[in-house]
Design a protein around this motif. Structure first.
Motif, PDB file in Angstrom:
ATOM      1  N   ASP A   1     -41.349 -58.898   1.830  1.00 25.32           N
ATOM      2  CA  ASP A   1     -41.519 -58.219   3.175  1.00 25.32           C
ATOM      3  C   ASP A   1     -43.190 -57.500   3.329  1.00 25.32           C
ATOM      4  O   ASP A   1     -43.358 -56.637   4.000  1.00 25.32           O
ATOM      5  CB  ASP A   1     -40.748 -57.135   3.407  1.00 25.32           C
ATOM      6  CG  ASP A   1     -40.641 -56.221   2.265  1.00 25.32           C
ATOM      7  OD1 ASP A   1     -41.237 -56.423   1.385  1.00 25.32           O
ATOM      8  OD2 ASP A   1     -40.007 -55.031   2.364  1.00 25.32           O
ATOM      9  N   LEU A   2     -43.907 -58.134   2.545  1.00 26.86           N
ATOM     10  CA  LEU A   2     -45.245 -57.603   2.333  1.00 26.86           C
ATOM     11  C   LEU A   2     -46.139 -57.792   3.791  1.00 26.86           C
ATOM     12  O   LEU A   2     -46.277 -58.925   4.188  1.00 26.86           O
ATOM     13  CB  LEU A   2     -46.178 -58.173   1.248  1.00 26.86           C
ATOM     14  CG  LEU A   2     -47.539 -57.717   0.910  1.00 26.86           C
ATOM     15  CD1 LEU A   2     -47.503 -56.211   0.683  1.00 26.86           C
ATOM     16  CD2 LEU A   2     -48.216 -58.720   0.009  1.00 26.86           C
ATOM     17  N   ALA A   3     -46.609 -56.772   4.317  1.00 21.07           N
ATOM     18  CA  ALA A   3     -47.479 -56.928   5.220  1.00 21.07           C
ATOM     19  C   ALA A   3     -48.846 -57.461   4.923  1.00 21.07           C
ATOM     20  O   ALA A   3     -49.466 -56.664   3.986  1.00 21.07           O
ATOM     21  CB  ALA A   3     -47.415 -55.738   6.414  1.00 21.07           C
TER      22      ALA A   3
ATOM     23  N   ALA B   1     -59.008 -59.302  -0.011  1.00 23.19           N
ATOM     24  CA  ALA B   1     -58.088 -58.944  -0.858  1.00 23.19           C
ATOM     25  C   ALA B   1     -56.666 -59.842  -0.171  1.00 23.19           C
ATOM     26  O   ALA B   1     -56.262 -59.167   1.019  1.00 23.19           O
ATOM     27  CB  ALA B   1     -57.750 -57.690  -0.953  1.00 23.19           C
ATOM     28  N   ARG B   2     -56.304 -60.641  -0.787  1.00 21.97           N
ATOM     29  CA  ARG B   2     -54.986 -61.601  -0.097  1.00 21.97           C
ATOM     30  C   ARG B   2     -54.082 -61.565  -1.111  1.00 21.97           C
ATOM     31  O   ARG B   2     -53.886 -62.691  -1.942  1.00 21.97           O
ATOM     32  CB  ARG B   2     -55.661 -63.028   0.148  1.00 21.97           C
ATOM     33  CG  ARG B   2     -56.870 -63.068   1.051  1.00 21.97           C
ATOM     34  CD  ARG B   2     -56.750 -62.162   2.328  1.00 21.97           C
ATOM     35  NE  ARG B   2     -55.744 -62.424   3.305  1.00 21.97           N
ATOM     36  CZ  ARG B   2     -55.364 -61.850   4.329  1.00 21.97           C
ATOM     37  NH1 ARG B   2     -56.067 -61.102   4.671  1.00 21.97           N
ATOM     38  NH2 ARG B   2     -54.435 -62.402   4.978  1.00 21.97           N
ATOM     39  N   PRO B   3     -53.026 -60.386  -1.489  1.00 26.65           N
ATOM     40  CA  PRO B   3     -52.053 -60.555  -2.497  1.00 26.65           C
ATOM     41  C   PRO B   3     -51.040 -61.727  -1.934  1.00 26.65           C
ATOM     42  O   PRO B   3     -50.619 -61.919  -3.022  1.00 26.65           O
ATOM     43  CB  PRO B   3     -51.310 -59.202  -2.164  1.00 26.65           C
ATOM     44  CG  PRO B   3     -51.975 -58.571  -0.889  1.00 26.65           C
ATOM     45  CD  PRO B   3     -53.147 -59.219  -0.703  1.00 26.65           C
ATOM     46  N   GLU B   4     -50.986 -62.098  -0.958  1.00 28.82           N
ATOM     47  CA  GLU B   4     -49.981 -63.033  -0.483  1.00 28.82           C
ATOM     48  C   GLU B   4     -50.132 -64.252  -0.998  1.00 28.82           C
ATOM     49  O   GLU B   4     -49.242 -65.050  -1.478  1.00 28.82           O
ATOM     50  CB  GLU B   4     -49.700 -63.128   0.917  1.00 28.82           C
ATOM     51  CG  GLU B   4     -50.607 -63.862   1.786  1.00 28.82           C
ATOM     52  CD  GLU B   4     -52.038 -62.979   1.939  1.00 28.82           C
ATOM     53  OE1 GLU B   4     -52.943 -63.453   2.840  1.00 28.82           O
ATOM     54  OE2 GLU B   4     -51.876 -61.775   1.519  1.00 28.82           O
ATOM     55  N   VAL B   5     -51.542 -64.650  -1.194  1.00 31.72           N
ATOM     56  CA  VAL B   5     -51.955 -65.954  -1.898  1.00 31.72           C
ATOM     57  C   VAL B   5     -51.596 -65.755  -3.425  1.00 31.72           C
ATOM     58  O   VAL B   5     -50.965 -66.969  -3.811  1.00 31.72           O
ATOM     59  CB  VAL B   5     -53.474 -66.167  -1.829  1.00 31.72           C
ATOM     60  CG1 VAL B   5     -54.043 -67.347  -2.772  1.00 31.72           C
ATOM     61  CG2 VAL B   5     -54.021 -66.352  -0.332  1.00 31.72           C
TER      62      VAL B   5
ATOM     63  N   LYS C   1     -47.168 -67.612  -7.597  1.00 30.94           N
ATOM     64  CA  LYS C   1     -46.087 -67.293  -8.466  1.00 30.94           C
ATOM     65  C   LYS C   1     -44.882 -67.872  -8.296  1.00 30.94           C
ATOM     66  O   LYS C   1     -43.837 -68.030  -8.982  1.00 30.94           O
ATOM     67  CB  LYS C   1     -46.345 -65.699  -8.830  1.00 30.94           C
ATOM     68  CG  LYS C   1     -47.746 -65.339  -9.513  1.00 30.94           C
ATOM     69  CD  LYS C   1     -48.105 -65.911 -10.705  1.00 30.94           C
ATOM     70  CE  LYS C   1     -47.411 -65.330 -11.940  1.00 30.94           C
ATOM     71  NZ  LYS C   1     -47.739 -65.927 -13.297  1.00 30.94           N
ATOM     72  N   ARG C   2     -44.563 -67.740  -6.891  1.00 33.70           N
ATOM     73  CA  ARG C   2     -43.174 -67.969  -6.442  1.00 33.70           C
ATOM     74  C   ARG C   2     -43.114 -69.739  -6.698  1.00 33.70           C
ATOM     75  O   ARG C   2     -42.199 -70.193  -6.842  1.00 33.70           O
ATOM     76  CB  ARG C   2     -42.943 -67.855  -5.030  1.00 33.70           C
ATOM     77  CG  ARG C   2     -42.697 -66.293  -4.809  1.00 33.70           C
ATOM     78  CD  ARG C   2     -42.423 -66.028  -3.189  1.00 33.70           C
ATOM     79  NE  ARG C   2     -42.564 -64.531  -3.113  1.00 33.70           N
ATOM     80  CZ  ARG C   2     -43.561 -64.118  -2.470  1.00 33.70           C
ATOM     81  NH1 ARG C   2     -44.485 -64.705  -1.861  1.00 33.70           N
ATOM     82  NH2 ARG C   2     -43.589 -62.599  -2.237  1.00 33.70           N
TER      83      ARG C   2
ATOM     84  N   LEU D   1     -56.087 -51.097  -0.999  1.00 33.71           N
ATOM     85  CA  LEU D   1     -55.189 -51.086   0.175  1.00 33.71           C
ATOM     86  C   LEU D   1     -54.138 -52.293  -0.158  1.00 33.71           C
ATOM     87  O   LEU D   1     -52.855 -51.982   0.080  1.00 33.71           O
ATOM     88  CB  LEU D   1     -55.821 -51.533   1.511  1.00 33.71           C
ATOM     89  CG  LEU D   1     -55.097 -51.216   2.832  1.00 33.71           C
ATOM     90  CD1 LEU D   1     -54.809 -49.968   2.973  1.00 33.71           C
ATOM     91  CD2 LEU D   1     -55.904 -51.841   3.929  1.00 33.71           C
ATOM     92  N   ALA D   2     -54.649 -53.247  -0.697  1.00 32.90           N
ATOM     93  CA  ALA D   2     -53.656 -54.239  -1.172  1.00 32.90           C
ATOM     94  C   ALA D   2     -52.769 -54.187  -2.142  1.00 32.90           C
ATOM     95  O   ALA D   2     -51.307 -54.293  -2.196  1.00 32.90           O
ATOM     96  CB  ALA D   2     -54.494 -55.632  -1.530  1.00 32.90           C
TER      97      ALA D   2
END
Length: 348
Positions: free
Chosen positions: A126-128, A135-139, A144-145, A293-294
């Motif tokens: 659910d990460l916004a 900074a792109r934590p979703e990448v 990893k998924r 922030l990330a």
């Protein structure tokens, strides 16, 4: 060694120079460990270095050398990964996904079980993701998924180990490379953290590196596979408010004068703080802010992580007090390494 005692398995370790890899290496003193790396690993007892590239077929080795390596190895421990949030998507995918696929191919060739180190933050779906700049934590999390999916579909005997944020040794606080949580807590000690984009009740889930290494070492020694182990603080993880209290107490005990930061929402950052204050900063400072922030966005979750490493034989779960003590030890080490205070004051 007695006639009935089996020799310790020979281990192929990736990421030996990283935070988790170095801690694993320190735990494997009775094993022969082959470190596959571009860089010189931390010296260890019975350690062998093989220069290779995880992103290339056969690790960049010729077929004969690759087969010879496979014939030697009994267990694979895969710690290598891109973990930074500001690394471009292609480079992150190359190591975290393609590298894992090549490790799986090697484990299959060697007929060896695999201990695969992932991250507990794969649970943060659910990460916004808006508003973090570079900074792109979703990448990172997506890579990893995908790597986990490849591991689970491979047919290789495997355990998946999912630590949360990894900090330094639980007693000494020492670590090979400071992580994002160190940077945030360090800014508190330096009194350069006027605000913290978190809810005070958010859990800051971290674990010391020696705990992660203990889990991996016990899995190797027992030879068990087929498990998924969440190495996290879980419900014992301290809140953001408690972390600030610990940081302030440590800083003041060291003769520093940190102020209490103001907790703010990410929405306030996007609407008010970034346009007025952050966008005008030099690029390097904006990047540090985006990284913070990330990182804090990862902690803004209601439910704690699962915590299942207590099912590993010989590994005792950390209590809330253990985690607080480990955090304080890490910040003492940070203060000494960054020369915020004299060594004598840190030791006190």
């Amino acid at each position: 060694m007695s006639e009935n005692q089996k020799p310790a398995p020979t281990i192929l370790l990736t990421g030996a120079s990283g935070v988790v890899g170095q801690a694993v290496l320190a735990r494997m003193t009775e094993h022969t460990v082959v470190c596959l790396t571009h860089n010189t690993p931390v010296p260890g007892h019975r350690t062998v270095r093989v220069r290779g590239d995880l992103t290339r077929p056969f690790f960049g080795l010729d077929r004969s050398s690759y087969q010879e390596l496979a014939d030697r190895i009994d267990v694979v421990v895969h710690c290598a990964a891109v973990t930074g949030f500001s690394i471009d998507a292609e480079q992150t995918h190359e190591l975290n996904v393609r590298g894992t696929e090549n490790v799986l191919a090697f484990a299959r060739q060697a007929q060896a079980p695999l201990q695969h180190v992932s991250t507990a933050f794969v649970a943060r779906r659910d990460l916004a993701v808006a508003g973090y700049g570079s900074a792109r934590p979703e990448v990172y999390l997506d890579s990893k998924r995908v790597a986990e999916q490849a591991v689970l579909a491979s047919g290789v005997p495997v355990n998946i180990v999912r630590p949360s944020v990894v900090i330094g040794n639980s007693v000494t606080g020492r670590i090979s490379q400071f992580q994002g949580l160190h940077t945030i807590a360090g800014a508190l000690l330096k009194n350069t953290l006027p605000m913290l984009p978190l809810e005070p009740a958010s859990r800051i889930d971290f674990v010391p590196q020696d705990l992660v290494a203990d889990v991996i070492a016990h899995l190797v020694r027992t030879g068990t596979t087929g498990g998924e182990y969440w190495v996290t603080g879980g419900r014992a993880a301290p809140t953001a408010g408690r972390i600030v209290e610990l940081g302030l107490a440590l800083g003041r005990s060291l003769g520093l004068s940190p102020d209490t930061p103001r907790f703010v929402s990410h929405d306030m950052v996007d609407r008010l703080i970034r346009p007025v204050f952050i966008d005008a900063l030099p690029r390097a400072q904006r990047r540090r802010f985006d990284d913070m922030l990330a990182m804090t966005a990862l902690f803004n979750a209601v439910e704690p992580f699962p915590s299942t490493y207590g099912h590993v034989p010989g590994v005792t779960p950390f209590s809330a007090q253990n985690l607080e003590d480990a955090f304080t030890a890490s910040m003492r080490h940070y203060a000494q390494a960054k020369r915020l205070v004299r060594p004598s004051e840190v030791a006190a």
